[in-house]
Motif scaffolding. Structure first.
Motif, PDB file in Angstrom:
ATOM      1  N   MET A   2      51.875 -35.352 -29.971  1.00 20.73           N
ATOM      2  CA  MET A   2      50.571 -35.193 -30.565  1.00 20.73           C
ATOM      3  C   MET A   2      49.478 -35.194 -29.494  1.00 20.73           C
ATOM      4  N   TRP A   3      49.552 -36.147 -28.555  1.00 21.66           N
ATOM      5  CA  TRP A   3      48.556 -36.195 -27.484  1.00 21.66           C
ATOM      6  C   TRP A   3      48.649 -34.957 -26.604  1.00 21.66           C
ATOM      7  N   PHE A   4      49.873 -34.516 -26.340  1.00 20.27           N
ATOM      8  CA  PHE A   4      50.053 -33.351 -25.477  1.00 20.27           C
ATOM      9  C   PHE A   4      49.451 -32.115 -26.130  1.00 20.27           C
ATOM     10  N   SER A   5      49.618 -31.985 -27.436  1.00 17.20           N
ATOM     11  CA  SER A   5      49.057 -30.816 -28.114  1.00 17.20           C
ATOM     12  C   SER A   5      47.529 -30.822 -28.034  1.00 17.20           C
ATOM     13  N   ALA A   6      46.925 -32.006 -28.082  1.00 14.58           N
ATOM     14  CA  ALA A   6      45.467 -32.091 -27.931  1.00 14.58           C
ATOM     15  C   ALA A   6      45.046 -31.656 -26.531  1.00 14.58           C
ATOM     16  N   LEU A   7      45.812 -32.044 -25.515  1.00 11.31           N
ATOM     17  CA  LEU A   7      45.503 -31.623 -24.144  1.00 11.31           C
ATOM     18  C   LEU A   7      45.642 -30.120 -23.984  1.00 11.31           C
ATOM     19  N   VAL A   8      46.694 -29.554 -24.572  1.00 12.03           N
ATOM     20  CA  VAL A   8      46.894 -28.108 -24.497  1.00 12.03           C
ATOM     21  C   VAL A   8      45.749 -27.392 -25.208  1.00 12.03           C
ATOM     22  N   MET A   9      45.330 -27.907 -26.361  1.00 14.67           N
ATOM     23  CA  MET A   9      44.230 -27.305 -27.101  1.00 14.67           C
ATOM     24  C   MET A   9      42.939 -27.341 -26.281  1.00 14.67           C
ATOM     25  N   MET A  10      42.655 -28.477 -25.632  1.00 15.65           N
ATOM     26  CA  MET A  10      41.446 -28.579 -24.817  1.00 15.65           C
ATOM     27  C   MET A  10      41.515 -27.643 -23.620  1.00 15.65           C
ATOM     28  N   ALA A  11      42.674 -27.542 -22.989  1.00 12.47           N
ATOM     29  CA  ALA A  11      42.823 -26.646 -21.845  1.00 12.47           C
ATOM     30  C   ALA A  11      42.622 -25.196 -22.261  1.00 12.47           C
ATOM     31  N   THR A  12      43.147 -24.832 -23.420  1.00 18.46           N
ATOM     32  CA  THR A  12      42.966 -23.471 -23.928  1.00 18.46           C
ATOM     33  C   THR A  12      41.495 -23.199 -24.203  1.00 18.46           C
ATOM     34  N   PHE A  13      40.809 -24.159 -24.799  1.00 23.34           N
ATOM     35  CA  PHE A  13      39.390 -24.005 -25.106  1.00 23.34           C
ATOM     36  C   PHE A  13      38.569 -23.849 -23.827  1.00 23.34           C
ATOM     37  N   ILE A  14      38.866 -24.663 -22.817  1.00 23.11           N
ATOM     38  CA  ILE A  14      38.158 -24.572 -21.529  1.00 23.11           C
ATOM     39  C   ILE A  14      38.391 -23.209 -20.891  1.00 23.11           C
ATOM     40  N   TYR A  15      39.618 -22.715 -20.989  1.00 20.00           N
ATOM     41  CA  TYR A  15      39.933 -21.388 -20.435  1.00 20.00           C
ATOM     42  C   TYR A  15      39.169 -20.302 -21.177  1.00 20.00           C
ATOM     43  N   LYS A  16      39.121 -20.390 -22.509  1.00 22.73           N
ATOM     44  CA  LYS A  16      38.423 -19.377 -23.309  1.00 22.73           C
ATOM     45  C   LYS A  16      36.919 -19.390 -23.053  1.00 22.73           C
ATOM     46  N   LEU A  17      36.364 -20.541 -22.734  1.00 26.92           N
ATOM     47  CA  LEU A  17      34.938 -20.633 -22.423  1.00 26.92           C
ATOM     48  C   LEU A  17      34.607 -20.026 -21.061  1.00 26.92           C
ATOM     49  N   GLY A  18      35.625 -19.786 -20.241  1.00 28.79           N
ATOM     50  CA  GLY A  18      35.405 -19.196 -18.930  1.00 28.79           C
ATOM     51  C   GLY A  18      35.177 -20.203 -17.824  1.00 28.79           C
ATOM     52  N   GLU A  19      35.438 -21.477 -18.099  1.00 30.16           N
ATOM     53  CA  GLU A  19      35.220 -22.515 -17.091  1.00 30.16           C
ATOM     54  C   GLU A  19      36.144 -22.343 -15.884  1.00 30.16           C
ATOM     55  N   VAL A  20      37.380 -21.941 -16.143  1.00 33.88           N
ATOM     56  CA  VAL A  20      38.343 -21.775 -15.044  1.00 33.88           C
ATOM     57  C   VAL A  20      37.894 -20.649 -14.125  1.00 33.88           C
ATOM     58  N   ALA A  21      37.485 -19.534 -14.708  1.00 27.42           N
ATOM     59  CA  ALA A  21      37.022 -18.399 -13.902  1.00 27.42           C
ATOM     60  C   ALA A  21      35.757 -18.762 -13.137  1.00 27.42           C
ATOM     61  N   TRP A  22      34.841 -19.492 -13.795  1.00 26.11           N
ATOM     62  CA  TRP A  22      33.611 -19.892 -13.133  1.00 26.11           C
ATOM     63  C   TRP A  22      33.901 -20.798 -11.938  1.00 26.11           C
ATOM     64  N   PHE A  23      34.742 -21.816 -12.154  1.00 26.90           N
ATOM     65  CA  PHE A  23      35.061 -22.751 -11.081  1.00 26.90           C
ATOM     66  C   PHE A  23      35.780 -22.050  -9.938  1.00 26.90           C
ATOM     67  N   SER A  24      36.680 -21.137 -10.278  1.00 25.90           N
ATOM     68  CA  SER A  24      37.373 -20.371  -9.236  1.00 25.90           C
ATOM     69  C   SER A  24      36.389 -19.549  -8.423  1.00 25.90           C
ATOM     70  N   GLY A  25      35.399 -18.965  -9.097  1.00 25.42           N
ATOM     71  CA  GLY A  25      34.376 -18.194  -8.393  1.00 25.42           C
ATOM     72  C   GLY A  25      33.550 -19.048  -7.459  1.00 25.42           C
ATOM     73  N   VAL A  26      33.208 -20.252  -7.897  1.00 26.60           N
ATOM     74  CA  VAL A  26      32.434 -21.168  -7.055  1.00 26.60           C
ATOM     75  C   VAL A  26      33.226 -21.532  -5.809  1.00 26.60           C
ATOM     76  N   VAL A  27      34.507 -21.873  -5.994  1.00 26.66           N
ATOM     77  CA  VAL A  27      35.348 -22.235  -4.851  1.00 26.66           C
ATOM     78  C   VAL A  27      35.504 -21.040  -3.913  1.00 26.66           C
ATOM     79  N   GLU A  28      35.639 -19.845  -4.484  1.00 25.19           N
ATOM     80  CA  GLU A  28      35.786 -18.638  -3.660  1.00 25.19           C
ATOM     81  C   GLU A  28      34.517 -18.365  -2.869  1.00 25.19           C
ATOM     82  N   GLN A  29      33.345 -18.544  -3.490  1.00 22.41           N
ATOM     83  CA  GLN A  29      32.075 -18.330  -2.795  1.00 22.41           C
ATOM     84  C   GLN A  29      31.877 -19.321  -1.658  1.00 22.41           C
TER      85      GLN A  29
END
Length: 79
Positions: free
Chosen positions: A1-28
């Motif tokens: 149950m806890w793992f599914s909540a973590l997966v759901m939050m990770a999916t939501f963060i990815y859909k919001l574009g946070e991963v792409a944004w953070f990757s861009g910041v690190v790349e810059q």
């Protein structure tokens, strides 16, 4: 149950574009993969320290919720 909540939050963060944004910041910044692993992986603490910090933070949180929540309830007329 806890793992599914973590997966759901990770999916939501990815859909919001946070991963792409953070990757861009690190790349810059021009940070290499090895440097970023060292920087973000250096937050290791021992299990004992983790338990102590967790206990301290739980006491702090309970105190904040108790004081602020109590004042809020009093303001609303529940106490």
């Amino acid at each position: 149950m806890w793992f599914s909540a973590l997966v759901m939050m990770a999916t939501f963060i990815y859909k919001l574009g946070e991963v792409a944004w953070f990757s861009g910041v690190v790349e810059q910044l021009g940070v290499s993969l090895m440097i970023s692993v060292i920087i973000f992986g250096s937050g290791y603490v021992s299990m004992e320290d983790g338990w102590v910090m967790g206990f301290i933070m739980s006491v702090v949180n309970l105190t904040i919720w108790g004081v602020v929540g109590g004042l809020w309830w009093k303001l609303l007329g529940y106490r």
